[in-house]
Design a protein around this motif. Structure first.
Motif, PDB file in Angstrom:
ATOM      1  N   LEU A  71      -1.933   8.350  -0.821  1.00 48.94           N
ATOM      2  CA  LEU A  71      -1.376   9.017   0.360  1.00 48.94           C
ATOM      3  C   LEU A  71      -0.886  10.406   0.011  1.00 48.94           C
ATOM      4  N   TYR A 130       0.088   2.373   6.557  1.00 46.82           N
ATOM      5  CA  TYR A 130       1.502   2.738   6.481  1.00 46.82           C
ATOM      6  C   TYR A 130       2.294   2.024   7.569  1.00 46.82           C
ATOM      7  N   GLU A 177      15.236   2.274  10.467  1.00 47.77           N
ATOM      8  CA  GLU A 177      15.697   3.361   9.607  1.00 47.77           C
ATOM      9  C   GLU A 177      15.658   2.966   8.137  1.00 47.77           C
ATOM     10  N   GLU A 227      11.849   2.977   7.059  1.00 53.96           N
ATOM     11  CA  GLU A 227      11.334   4.338   6.893  1.00 53.96           C
ATOM     12  C   GLU A 227      11.887   4.963   5.625  1.00 53.96           C
ATOM     13  N   ARG A 228      13.166   4.788   5.470  1.00 53.28           N
ATOM     14  CA  ARG A 228      13.831   5.350   4.309  1.00 53.28           C
ATOM     15  C   ARG A 228      13.245   4.799   3.010  1.00 53.28           C
ATOM     16  N   LEU A 253      10.200   3.633   2.392  1.00 49.59           N
ATOM     17  CA  LEU A 253       8.867   4.163   2.087  1.00 49.59           C
ATOM     18  C   LEU A 253       8.936   5.641   1.714  1.00 49.59           C
ATOM     19  N   ILE A 254       9.865   6.351   2.328  1.00 48.80           N
ATOM     20  CA  ILE A 254      10.066   7.751   1.955  1.00 48.80           C
ATOM     21  C   ILE A 254      10.514   7.853   0.505  1.00 48.80           C
ATOM     22  N   VAL A 255      11.408   6.958   0.110  1.00 49.08           N
ATOM     23  CA  VAL A 255      11.896   6.986  -1.270  1.00 49.08           C
ATOM     24  C   VAL A 255      10.781   6.634  -2.248  1.00 49.08           C
ATOM     25  N   GLU A 291       7.562   7.253  -1.943  1.00 49.00           N
ATOM     26  CA  GLU A 291       6.696   8.420  -2.100  1.00 49.00           C
ATOM     27  C   GLU A 291       7.423   9.560  -2.816  1.00 49.00           C
ATOM     28  N   GLY A 292       8.651   9.785  -2.433  1.00 48.50           N
ATOM     29  CA  GLY A 292       9.411  10.872  -3.052  1.00 48.50           C
ATOM     30  C   GLY A 292       9.641  10.650  -4.524  1.00 48.50           C
ATOM     31  N   ALA A 293       9.952   9.424  -4.896  1.00 45.63           N
ATOM     32  CA  ALA A 293      10.194   9.133  -6.308  1.00 45.63           C
ATOM     33  C   ALA A 293       8.928   9.363  -7.126  1.00 45.63           C
ATOM     34  N   GLN A 301      14.995   4.020  -8.678  1.00 45.39           N
ATOM     35  CA  GLN A 301      15.089   3.979  -7.225  1.00 45.39           C
ATOM     36  C   GLN A 301      14.774   2.593  -6.695  1.00 45.39           C
ATOM     37  N   GLU A 355      17.155   0.158  -4.522  1.00 38.61           N
ATOM     38  CA  GLU A 355      16.789  -0.430  -3.235  1.00 38.61           C
ATOM     39  C   GLU A 355      17.020  -1.935  -3.232  1.00 38.61           C
TER      40      GLU A 355
END
Lengths: 190, 190
Positions: free
Chosen positions: B105, B125, B148, B151-152, B154-156, B158-160, B176, B180
């Motif tokens: 992704l 996704y 929330e 979403e948070r 999956l954002i973490v 990808e961000g990590a 991370q 979680e």
DNA sequence: GACAATGTAACGAACGTTCGGTAATATGTC
DNA sequence: GACATATTACCGAACGTTCGTTACATTGTC
């Protein structure tokens, strides 16, 4: 070779926009030519070492911008911490056009080569991280607390950009930034 | 054209590994040839429509894997929610080799073209997101809370992955994920 | 011997790059 | 201020290489 410090800002911003949209491999000299309005050979006049040099100039430029508009203001103890944090959020929202524009960090899948560029990006990341840690400690977080909060914040920034690009939901990035502001405010109020 | 369902798994995994390492533009047929041990023309025998078809086969394959090993187990109400969540973490830690491997992704900076591939990724996704929301509601979150939180998460993820690739810190992703898990456990205990 | 799988060798197109030369601007000299 | 001279900015056309792709021959399998 490095450019003179004052290389035409308009030119470099045009290059920046193309690199962040297409990545390094996806960016062709033809694209850069179209985007800047200069012929290919003119680009090579400004950046004799070619494509990689163009990217490097962009990364150096972005680095200066980040230090000037993000890191330095974050460390300006004359302003209230709360204000500094929300100012930073506003700055990066503009910088990423509310999540519609990519982050170079994310989009450059640089291989083993281009180590110099990677190092500069890593350096900037650490400078930003440390400025956040500093801010966190300033408002009463322990070192560990501040470190984890800062890492998490930057992870969320990058992650939200990835997910917003994927889904096309224009509010993803903004929502996360609002959440971060609220969390910070909540910490201050406790 | 779509491949038969049972296209050689070993072949597709080899392609997958190259695409996730180099992105779409950075992946050349020569690289794919080296990585698979097949000559270029042999690759075209398996994927007559060429490079884009190879990517599509990979994305379809990954999609199946995600549904089989992540989404379906997440929705299996015979297992305890806590166990399902930690199982998912273990699965994606393996899938991303503890953060050392990229997410497709993230690495595919697909332009306007390749809409079909983008849509499939978007669909996956959403399936993953909805499974997480389901889990969240199951353990007592409100819809908004669950949304929330999901979403948070999956954002973490990808961000990590982005930040770990940048810094080279091999613990970023793992840390991370542990965080979680703890957060989820904490919610259950409250 | 049929047919799928693989290999050899090449194709046109696009890639990043270079070259020779022209326009524009600055600098020096009187 | 006028004019010659550097210096800088830009361009059109081509370069060699690599790209994705294909035509065709060879091998393996049943």
């Amino acid at each position: 070779m490095a450019q003179q410090a004052n290389e035409n800002t308009v030119l470099i911003e045009a290059l920046f926009d193309i690199f962040r949209n297409h990545g390094y491999e996806g960016t062709t000299i033809s694209l850069l030519s179209e985007g800047t309005g200069l012929q290919k050979s003119s680009l090579y006049h400004h950046f004799p070492a070619g494509k990689e040099d163009m990217l490097k100039a962009v990364v150096v430029y972005v680095s200066m911008q980040v230090h000037k508009h993000i890191i330095t203001p974050l460390l300006d103890t004359q302003e209230k911490p709360e204000k500094r944090f929300s100012n930073m959020i506003a700055t990066i929202k503009a910088f990423y056009s509310d999540g519609r524009k990519n982050c170079l960090l994310n989009v450059l899948n640089l291989g083993e080569a281009k180590a110099e560029i990677k190092e500069l990006q890593n350096y900037d990341y650490n400078a930003w991280l440390n400025a956040l840690i500093q801010l966190g400690k300033e408002v009463g977080m322990s070192l560990q607390e501040a470190t984890e909060w800062s890492e998490r914040f930057l992870i969320v920034v990058e992650g939200a950009l990835v997910i917003q690009r994927l889904t096309g939901n224009k509010l993803t990035f903004e929502k996360q930034m609002e959440y971060e502001k609220n969390q910070f405010q909540q910490f201050l109020n406790q």
